[in-house]
Design a protein around this motif. Structure first.
Motif, PDB file in Angstrom:
ATOM      1  N   ARG A  28       0.841  -1.197   0.000  1.00  0.00           N
ATOM      2  CA  ARG A  28       0.000   0.000   0.000  1.00  0.00           C
ATOM      3  C   ARG A  28       0.878   1.250   0.000  1.00  0.00           C
ATOM      4  NH1 ARG A  28      -5.160  -1.393   0.817  1.00  0.00           N
ATOM      5  NH2 ARG A  28      -5.580  -3.441   1.770  1.00  0.00           N
ATOM      6  N   ARG A  34       1.713   1.822  -5.926  1.00  0.00           N
ATOM      7  CA  ARG A  34       0.795   2.201  -7.008  1.00  0.00           C
ATOM      8  C   ARG A  34       1.325   3.395  -7.813  1.00  0.00           C
ATOM      9  NH1 ARG A  34      -4.494   1.017  -8.396  1.00  0.00           N
ATOM     10  NH2 ARG A  34      -4.889  -0.152  -6.471  1.00  0.00           N
ATOM     11  N   HIS A  82      -6.278   1.744 -13.538  1.00  0.00           N
ATOM     12  CA  HIS A  82      -6.133   1.282 -12.160  1.00  0.00           C
ATOM     13  C   HIS A  82      -7.324   0.426 -11.731  1.00  0.00           C
ATOM     14  CE1 HIS A  82      -2.651   3.829 -10.880  1.00  0.00           C
ATOM     15  NE2 HIS A  82      -2.996   4.462 -12.001  1.00  0.00           N
ATOM     16  N   SER A 122      -9.124  -1.481  -8.211  1.00  0.00           N
ATOM     17  CA  SER A 122      -9.160  -1.665  -6.766  1.00  0.00           C
ATOM     18  C   SER A 122      -9.007  -3.150  -6.437  1.00  0.00           C
ATOM     19  CB  SER A 122     -10.482  -1.162  -6.201  1.00  0.00           C
ATOM     20  OG  SER A 122     -11.554  -1.978  -6.686  1.00  0.00           O
ATOM     21  N   ARG A 123      -8.851  -3.421  -5.158  1.00  0.00           N
ATOM     22  CA  ARG A 123      -8.755  -4.806  -4.724  1.00  0.00           C
ATOM     23  C   ARG A 123     -10.017  -5.588  -5.075  1.00  0.00           C
ATOM     24  NH1 ARG A 123      -7.503  -6.352   1.581  1.00  0.00           N
ATOM     25  NH2 ARG A 123      -7.421  -8.619   1.349  1.00  0.00           N
ATOM     26  N   ARG A 124     -11.174  -4.947  -4.923  1.00  0.00           N
ATOM     27  CA  ARG A 124     -12.444  -5.608  -5.245  1.00  0.00           C
ATOM     28  C   ARG A 124     -12.557  -5.873  -6.757  1.00  0.00           C
ATOM     29  NH1 ARG A 124     -17.711  -3.073  -2.649  1.00  0.00           N
ATOM     30  NH2 ARG A 124     -16.538  -3.810  -0.818  1.00  0.00           N
ATOM     31  N   VAL A 161     -10.127  -6.388  -8.812  1.00  0.00           N
ATOM     32  CA  VAL A 161      -9.225  -7.496  -9.124  1.00  0.00           C
ATOM     33  C   VAL A 161      -9.909  -8.820  -8.821  1.00  0.00           C
ATOM     34  CG1 VAL A 161      -7.043  -8.624  -8.533  1.00  0.00           C
ATOM     35  CG2 VAL A 161      -7.135  -6.133  -8.750  1.00  0.00           C
ATOM     36  N   GLY A 200      -4.532  -4.312  -4.740  1.00  0.00           N
ATOM     37  CA  GLY A 200      -5.107  -3.798  -5.975  1.00  0.00           C
ATOM     38  C   GLY A 200      -4.246  -4.220  -7.147  1.00  0.00           C
TER      39      GLY A 200
END
Length: 578
Positions: free
Chosen positions: A117, A121, A154, A156-158, A160, A174
């Motif tokens: 984190r 990024r 880009h 997000s983790r969700r 992905v 992410g």
């Protein structure tokens, strides 16, 4: 001059006859039938030079059939600050995708997983912004602004988790999605060579260079051995261009070691696993302590690789060890919910990269940029580079040959035009793709089969459909390798220069790495189809099958060994068919 592009048995004999004619001298003879050699031959012949190409084994039988099968700029070279190489490669990627080989090269999405984190990024995004920017600048310079692939974005983790549900969420913060391209590397080489032949180049495989012809200090041709018919040949040429890749040092020895190049062979291995073992809509990258590992969509499979280690053993048959396979599995499993194991691996292949060396640095740090030298008059040598930049390498090699032809012989050589010469199959590919349903209806094939043929042959699909129309039995899928049709085997012999069973199962098709038994079940049927075209008797057909089965077993045994030395000893038990 436009000739047939077919590289069948008769074409090989005609090429050898033309190259060894007592009263003829080629302008350029290329030694090496990998992507650089084929690209050099195409560059030379399209400039108006009489051109020949000889290869001691099969087209793309070395490095050029064992790559990651990517046409890309090379993200890791950005970290190495090799901006020139990345910019050049991205420009070539755009040319191949939009103009030269749109039927063979296609975009593929990748995820760059973010595991930290904060800092990671913006760091990765800066690199990919530069990557896309270089691609756009190349497109503006040569392609009218058409980059051919979407820009990065880009996730997000969700997001992905929606795209790649088999990623371990605990390891991710992410991702960034970006695009590169892929190609069947062996088919690209074959298509380049056939394109060169269609413009008048003489192409002959199974011809080994054994020495050079000289007049004083100048090289005026080569001595060679026709391995198919056990005969010695002399081929005269004003300039010989060596594009032998990892065999560069051996060729230099034939001129007394006079050369400025030293090539370090670096082994890279790849694993092939079924597509359903990793649920993901995109390929992805795994960072390692040395480099990056790609997980690449490949039809109904994934290709996972690669390693990057020095190799000083047998160059014709590099071997993947158990340690290599464990290394790849270990790194890819670091971000997967369900780890892969050895039982998931369908195929394994190992290849050697020809890296220019001179420093005592690890092969993963040696640049992939190429170098062209003229160690003695009449001989040009080229080494280094990568699959994506083959056209630039060919251009530079012929530029060096042109300098020699102009300065010593007074010939005028025109500039390279290969950035405007589409490869065979490109011209009618879009039209035939639009007609896919009509072609399926007319041929009696399923639309999925037509799509398969379009992706491998482009506009040359007409040749395959013509074979099927004349011999309906050729529309049948191969026993033991149902993704391919019998017509593709026949075409491999009559038009694509296949001379042995290994040529078809490992390069004209990818049966050797796409089936769990590595082509063992398909081998007898494929050999019978080849026998009809090549005039093999039962004994010769059985010999080809036996050799292939022994090769598969030698590879399997090598992949159980812990060290390179042990793996090499297990693999070299079975050499090339003779």
């Amino acid at each position: 001059m436009t000739r047939s592009s077919a590289l069948g048995p008769q074409a090989r004999e005609e090429a050898l006859a033309a190259m060894t004619h007592d009263e003829r001298e080629l302008d350029v003879l290329v030694v090496g039938g990998g992507v650089v050699g084929a690209g050099t031959a195409l560059d030379a012949v399209t400039r108006g030079l009489s051109t020949g190409l000889v290869e001691q084994r099969d087209l793309a039988s070395g490095t050029s059939s064992r790559s990651s099968k990517l046409v890309h700029g090379g993200l890791r070279y950005l970290e190495m600050l090799d901006f020139g190489l990345v910019r050049e490669a991205l420009q070539e990627r755009g040319l191949l995708l939009t103009r030269l080989a749109p039927h063979l090269v296609r975009p593929v999405p990748f995820l760059y997983p973010l595991t930290h984190r904060g800092w990671e990024r913006p760091y990765v995004a800066a690199g990919l912004t530069l990557y896309d920017g270089m691609a756009m600048l190349g497109a503006l310079a040569n392609l009218g602004g058409e980059m051919g692939v979407p820009r990065h974005r880009h996730l997000s983790r969700r997001a992905v988790q929606r795209i790649a549900p088999d990623f371990d969420p605990a390891s991710l913060a992410g991702a960034i999605k970006y695009y590169d391209c892929q190609v069947d590397d062996a088919r690209l080489v074959l298509t380049i060579a056939r394109t060169a032949a269609s413009h008048g180049a003489h192409v002959a495989t199974r011809v080994k260079v054994t020495g050079f012809l000289r007049e004083g200090e100048r090289i005026v041709g080569v001595r060679a051995r026709d391995l198919e018919h056990d005969r010695d040949l002399e081929i005269r040429a004003r300039v010989v261009i060596n594009a032998a890749g990892v065999w560069t040092d051996e060729i230099q020895e034939l001129v007394g070691g006079r050369g400025a190049l030293h090539v370090q062979a670096s082994k890279g291995i790849h694993l092939v696993v079924p597509r359903d073992r990793i649920r993901s809509e995109a390929g992805f990258i795994v960072r390692t302590e040395k480099s990056v590992l790609f997980v690449i969509p490949w039809g109904r499979h994934w290709i996972i690789g690669t390693t990057d280690t020095a190799w000083n053993l047998d160059k014709a048959h590099p071997a993947a060890s158990k340690a290599d396979i464990d290394y790849v599995l270990g790194h890819v499993n670091a971000i997967l919910r369900e780890p892969l194991d050895h039982e998931d691996v369908v195929g394994v292949y190992a290849g050697l990269r020809p890296l220019l060396s001179g420093e005592s640095e690890p092969t993963s740090r040696i640049s992939r940029e190429h170098t062209v030298v003229t160690p003695v008059p009449g001989l040009v040598m080229i080494a280094g580079g990568k699959l994506t930049t083959y056209r630039v390498m060919g251009r530079d090699a012929v530029d060096a040959a042109a300098h020699s032809l102009t300065s010593t012989l007074g010939l005028t050589v025109r500039p390279s035009i290969t950035d405007r010469v589409p490869l065979l199959g490109a011209a009618d590919w879009e039209t035939r793709s639009n007609q896919r349903v009509l072609l399926a209806r007319r041929s009696g094939l399923h639309v999925a089969r037509v799509d398969h043929l379009l992706g491998r042959y482009g506009g040359l699909i007409d040749d395959l459909l013509g074979l099927i129309a004349a011999r309906r039995s050729l529309a049948l899928p191969l026993e033991g390798a149902e993704d391919y049709l019998a017509a593709e085997v026949v075409y491999a012999v009559t038009h694509e220069g296949a001379r042995h069973l290994d040529d078809v199962l490992t390069r004209r098709t990818r049966i050797s790495i796409e089936t769990f038994d590595r082509g063992v079940a398909a081998a007898p049927g494929v050999a019978r189809l080849m026998a009809e075209e090549l005039g093999w008797d039962d004994a010769r057909t059985a010999e080809e099958v036996d050799h292939y089965l022994r090769r598969v077993e030698a590879e399997r045994q090598s992949q159980l060994k812990l060290t390179d030395q042990e793996a090499d000893e297990a693999r070299v038990v079975v050499g090339d068919v003779v």
